[in-house]
Design an enzyme around this catalytic site. Structure first.
Site, short mmCIF file in Angstrom:
data_model
loop_
_atom_site.label_atom_id
_atom_site.label_comp_id
_atom_site.label_asym_id
_atom_site.label_seq_id
_atom_site.Cartn_x
_atom_site.Cartn_y
_atom_site.Cartn_z
N GLY B 47 -3.88 -3.10 4.72
CA GLY B 47 -3.55 -1.79 4.43
C GLY B 47 -4.05 -0.74 5.73
CG LEU B 50 -7.77 8.70 4.58
CD1 LEU B 50 -8.45 9.79 3.65
CD2 LEU B 50 -7.77 9.04 6.03
N GLY B 52 -8.30 1.61 5.29
CA GLY B 52 -7.97 0.34 6.24
C GLY B 52 -7.59 0.77 7.72
NE ARG B 337 -9.16 15.85 -9.56
CZ ARG B 337 -8.86 15.40 -8.41
NH1 ARG B 337 -8.85 14.09 -8.23
NH2 ARG B 337 -8.72 16.03 -7.31
#
Lengths: 251, 640, 246
Positions: B47, B50, B52, B337
């Site tokens: 990955g 951000l 990885g 949220r």
């Protein structure tokens, strides 16, 4: 069963794809072989040619002051810095500079155009320009057209080979005879070519600013306007004398 | 689905002592690797988002021999790039009362008291370094006229601690990490493998020692061995088919690691983002998020009357229900949220939703335009308005936006200890792929913070300690071969079915099922229904899926089928986790557990723990990790 | 809506490739262009055909993975829009749509509409970064940056690396992509120490990859989904000249 895989290069050798060749920049070859370098060559040589055109145009306008004035100017060009240097020295140097510029300009253009061709080996089935395609169409073919015209132009007015006044005539005679109303088609070719030069310069001059790194958001409008204005002035300046001759204003 | 309960997890390796000193203490106690030995140590990072990307770059800078993998054509495409709003950091540049402690407090509270205090405190501490690092890399954060960094208040925070780069903060931070990564590729410390998908983890002698990947262009199955493996493969929101995740986001890497022994923690914690563009039709392939920052100036409302089909402009002021402002007077449109999302669902369930299918609420900028002027609104939100218009064909300056909640982030993930190490030694999990820092609900602008904290600062320290304690001997060739065979068998099986339904059609059905039964509101009944239905659908999948093409070529159908297969297994675990957790907390709302006002009701007595699931062919085994709060007093969240 | 698609099909790098015609029916105007292709692909799979391979990921116009030349225009005629954000409401019922991959020698076709853009990564590797190892940075406020510079740097930094500029350029030049990164970093104080060496290395790498030269036609910026301006190229040229003059 334990495979001995050395610590350090622990990656198993199985199925590792052959590493793809990574293109690396050529070590030396320098600035002039880079595409940017060639663009700079085009900009600088273009600037030389534009300067020439401005002077050439101013010279042409002398025809309105009479044949004498025009011929005197032509003579002055050949005797510049005499007697310090022999006859035609300065003009020859200028001519060499100009020829070198033309050659370099064409060399860079051809080389960049070949590079562009290689960069797109498979063409699009459909391709539509989004920037009105002006530069794409005008610059390369325009350049070729202008080159052909320059050859004719030299044969006509410089060497007089295809000029009715012949080689042993005064420059003013060649000019006035060359654009005689009977040779209206010469004038027409000339008009077309000069307009082509104007179109070439409209993009070319701005493009040179861009290539030399002078363009930016604040200056862009001014630079585009400069390029446009210069092209218009040159086109008008070059067209007025021959048209005046063909239409009998200047005899 | 049957499960058993295993022993509790008591040790998370967090140092003891005052919370401010724990990370310092851990850093000091970590063994160091001799610089000369670092280049002999191989680390695999899967990955390139951000987490990885920053981890691979930093490990490369430290001198390790790194192999980085991503399924996209370039590491710059990872989905972190789509994060819009910003990144939190306790810089207190505004002098508005922010501090590391306040960020820590807000994050623990925002996570509804289901995150570890030690981890969160470290996150808040490291947050300040991230901003320094990003600025030094040339990340063009928004600035004030004085040349200093601008910040804004975001996602319900009462201090201005969110740094941003217009609506493209994730993009700018990711490009920073990507550039650092490419610098290491050029330096030869990182070997980049793009268009490679991890399909299994190699565990040898109880330790993670490598991965099996498929070259997505040639179809070749490759083995890559290393001294440690880092998974930074993101979240699994795509189990819902429709989510704000990129189309390629999947659970395969973490799920297959889970099958190899890594515990999966809190799979049911899913964040539903309140401001997404509603679904427009059956063919819909993904949902697009509108930045939460819109709620700073937009007002959310629905008609007072049910099934009111008048155009929004024709509905007079007194027939509008600004329900967030009404129910939550002190936070209004800026409630967290989970609360905003559920409120939207509730009004739509009442039949007051707007737009196609009644699945939408208005986000209205009329008042903001009147108050600030159209130019000011355009300056702030211009690009978001354009994006909205591009997708819906409606102009939000004239007509209020329609929004609806959508799956956005998964707080759950592989269980990790304080060192970000999973239950398989040598397997580290960072970013959204792990479960560690957000508890049951993630605050806005905290995902970027966590990904970069893990990748730039935490993992490079803790993995060094693990590696320094090595070497761990040779890799068992049989373990490698077994993993490879397992991968090949699965691929062959998928190709052999040759049924009559596409992988996407199964995925769509699974997603709908999960959204209906394990989405914004979960009940025992809905979850039991899902747990009954998922195995049936999985069975049908393995009987009737159609995968065209072969395994030896670029085959996007095959890639998809493999991912969907894993989503089935994950979906089942998610529903089980949701069923077992009979309380409501953060993003997990059990209808049975709510207070008189319909707010989420936690059950701290029985559920103040992390649910870490161990894989077993006979059914999952639940390990509880008790959560203890020494610094933040557990309270019921209230945003009224 | 009913549409006729003419799509470039090429089974692999060595296949010659050809245009194939497909009819798609019942297309909703609210569909995105890629969703329309999804629907076609679902049909192809069930008929036992090979679906059309195309790159895509975020589908919200930011990852830069998608991209095809639609009716002769990179990302289609809708301005400032990636292919994934292009919606079918911009097409007429009964329209014929030509779909081709990015065409450039440094972007070889992998399959159908999928091309290999790793050349872009290598241009970044050549110098598209600030050399600052993690943990070594000073406080973020230690160097103020003029707001105008930060904003202009941001504008250049919004490049998504999709490659539409290359696809649209009559010369197959990557100047806009390269210039966007050079401009982003050269406008910020943090990018100054490596400014000239960066420009030189990146431009030379761009040449080495086989991209064409820039003739300032402006085709790139016209199709750029992020509207990266052409004057970034002037800035690149300026830095490159200075680097060579040194």
């Amino acid at each position: 069963m334990t495979a001995t895989i050395e610590r350090g290069s622990a990656t198993a050798p199985v199925n590792t794809p052959a590493s793809k060749k990574t293109p690396t920049p050529k070590k030396q070859g320098g600035f002039l072989t880079s595409s940017n370098g060639k663009k700079v060559v085009m900009a600088v040589t273009g600037a030389v040619m534009v300067s020439f055109l401005v002077l050439h145009m101013l010279g042409n306008l002398k025809i309105f002051f009479g044949r004498e004035s025009f011929n005197e100017y032509a003579h002055w060009l050949r005797t510049l810095l005499e007697p310090f240097v022999p006859y035609r020295t300065v003009l020859t140097i200028l001519e060499i500079g100009l020829v070198v510029s033309v050659v370099l300009h064409m060399w860079a253009a051809i080389s960049l155009s070949r590079r562009a061709g290689k960069a797109r080996p498979v063409k699009y089935v459909a391709k539509k320009s989004q920037a009105n395609g002006y530069a794409t169409h005008i610059m390369r073919w325009g350049g070729v057209t202008i080159a052909l015209f320059v050859i004719w132009h030299l044969l006509d007015l410089t060497f007089g080979v295809v000029n009715p006044a012949g080689y042993n005539s005064s420059p003013a005679d060649r000019m006035i005879d060359g654009f005689d109303p009977s040779r209206w088609w010469v004038t027409l070719v000339y008009v077309v070519a000069v307009v082509m030069v104007g179109l070439h310069l409209r993009h070319g001059v701005w493009s040179a600013f861009q290539t030399l790194g002078w363009a930016n958001k604040d200056r862009n409008k001014a630079l585009r306007a400069t390029a446009g204005l210069l092209s218009i002035v040159l086109v008008l300046g070059f067209l007025v004398p021959p048209l005046a001759i063909t239409f009998g204003v200047v005899k | 689905m049957k499960y058993t309960e295993g022993p509790e997890i008591r040790d998370t390796k967090a140092p003891s002592g005052p919370i401010e000193d724990r990370w310092e203490k851990r850093k000091f106690s970590a063994k160091l690797v001799n610089p000369a030995n670092k280049r002999k140590l191989n680390v695999i990072v899967v990955g390139t988002g951000l987490a990885g990307g920053s981890a691979a770059a930093t490990l490369g800078e430290l001198g390790y021999n790194v192999k980085s993998f991503c399924y996209q054509d370039s590491p710059r495409r990872a989905h972190s790039i789509a994060a819009q709003g910003g990144i939190n950091a306790a810089k207190n540049y505004r002098g508005d009362g922010d501090s590391i402690y306040r960020l820590f407090y807000d994050t623990v509270k925002g996570g509804d008291f289901r995150a570890r205090e030690s981890n969160v405190y470290r996150l808040a501490q490291v947050s300040v370094n991230i901003i320094d690092q990003a600025v030094a890399q040339g990340v063009p954060f928004a600035r004030e006229y004085g040349g200093l960094l601008d910040t804004r208040s975001f996602g319900g925070a009462q201090v201005s601690r969110t740094f941003y780069a217009r609506g493209q903060t994730g993009q700018q931070l990711l490009l920073g990490a990507y550039q650092a990564l490419e610098r290491q590729v050029a330096a030869g410390t990182v070997e980049m493998h793009t268009r490679h998908e991890m399909l299994d983890l190699i565990v040898s002698d109880g330790r993670a020692r490598g991965i099996i990947v498929r070259d997505m262009v040639t179809g070749e199955i490759e083995r890559h061995l290393a001294d440690a493996v880092v998974l930074a493969t993101g979240g699994y929101g795509n189990v819902f088919f429709l989510s704000t995740n990129a189309k390629g986001c999947n659970t395969t890497a973490i799920w297959r690691a889970h099958e190899r022994g890594a515990y999966f923690a809190n799979p049911c914690y899913t964040q539903i983002h309140p401001t997404c563009i509603p679904v427009s039709g059956e063919y819909q392939s993904k949902l697009t998020l509108m930045s939460e920052s819109l709620r700073n100036d937009g007002r959310v409302w629905v008609p007072l009357r049910k099934n009111d089909d008048r155009a929004p402009g024709d509905i007079p002021e007194d027939e509008r229900d600004y329900y967030l402002e009404r129910i939550y007077p002190s936070f209004g449109n800026l409630v967290p949220r989970d609360i905003a999302s559920r409120a939207a669902k509730n009004v739509c369930d009442e039949g007051r939703g707007v737009g196609p299918g009644g699945l939408g609420v208005y986000l209205d900028f009329r008042d903001a335009i009147n108050r600030l002027g159209r130019d000011a609104v355009e300056k702030k939100y211009g690009n978001l308005f354009e994006m909205y218009e591009r997708i819906t064909g409606e102009n939000p300056y004239d007509v209020p936006m329609r929004i609806y909640p959508a799956v956005h982030y998964t707080m759950g993930g592989l269980w990790v200890d304080y060192d970000l190490q999973s239950t398989i030694p040598g397997l580290f999990v960072i970013g959204e792929a792990n479960f560690s820092d957000h508890g049951a609900n993630r605050l806005g602008a905290s995902a970027l913070m966590q990904g970069l904290a893990d990748g730039y600062f935490v993992l490079p320290t803790t993995i060094g300690d693990y590696l320094a304690n090595g070497p761990y001997g040779d890799v068992d060739e049989e373990a490698v071969a077994e993993a490879e065979i397992k991968v090949r068998t699965k691929i062959d099986r998928l190709l052999a079915v040759n049924g009559t339904r596409t992988p996407d059609s199964f995925h769509r059905e699974l997603g709908k099922l999960m959204w209906d039964y394990c989405g914004m509101e979960r009940t025992e009944e809905s979850l039991r229904k899902a747990l009954e239905r998922i195995p049936e659908l999985r069975e049908e999948f393995w009987q009737n899926v159609k995968v065209s093409g072969t395994a030896e070529e670029l085959n996007q159908v095959l890639e998809k089928a493999g991912r969907v297969a894993d989503f089935f297994d994950l979906a089942e675990l998610m529903c089980l986790d949701a069923l077992v957790r009979t309380e409501s907390c953060g993003g997990h709302f059990r209808a049975e557990s709510q207070d008189a006002d319909g707010e989420a009701l936690r059950d701290d007595e029985n559920f103040a723990h992390v649910s870490a699931w161990e894989y077993s062919p006979d059914g999952p085994i639940l390990h509880k990790e008790p959560l203890e709060y020494e610094y933040v007093k557990m309270t019921q969240r209230s945003y009224k | 809506m009913n549409l006729t698609l003419r799509v470039w099909r090429q089974s692999g790098p060595t296949d010659k490739g050809r245009m194939v015609t497909y009819k798609v029916e019942d297309v909703s105007p609210d569909m995105s262009f890629l969703e329309m292709l999804d629907v076609l692909n679902e049909k192809l799979i069930l008929e036992g055909d090979d679906p059309i391979a195309f790159d895509h990921d975020c589908r919200e116009g930011i990852c830069g993975m998608c991209g095809m030349v639609i009716n002769g225009v990179a990302h289609g005629e809708q301005r400032a829009t990636t292919t994934c954000q292009l919606h079918m409401r911009h097409f007429e019922d009964g329209a014929e749509i030509t779909i081709e991959p990015w065409r450039a020698a440094p972007f070889p076709v992998v399959k159908d509409l999928v091309v290999d853009r790793s050349a872009f990564d290598r241009i970044i590797q050549a110098g598209g970064f600030v050399s600052v190892p993690a943990g070594s940075a000073p406080d973020a406020h230690s160097v103020p940056v003029r707001k105008e510079d930060a904003d202009a740097a941001f504008d250049a930094a919004t490049c998504i690396g999709c490659g539409a500029c290359v696809a649209a350029c009559p010369n197959g030049s990557a100047s806009l992509f390269t210039a966007a990164k050079i401009t982003h970093l050269s406008l910020l104080p943090q990018g100054q120490p490596e400014r000239l060496s960066r420009a030189k290395a990146m431009v030379d790498q761009m040449d080495a990859e086989g991209f064409g030269g820039c003739t300032n036609t402006g085709e790139c910026t016209a199709v750029c989904p992020k509207g990266i301006p052409l004057d970034t190229i002037a800035r690149m040229n300026s830095d490159y000249l200075k680097a060579n003059a040194k």
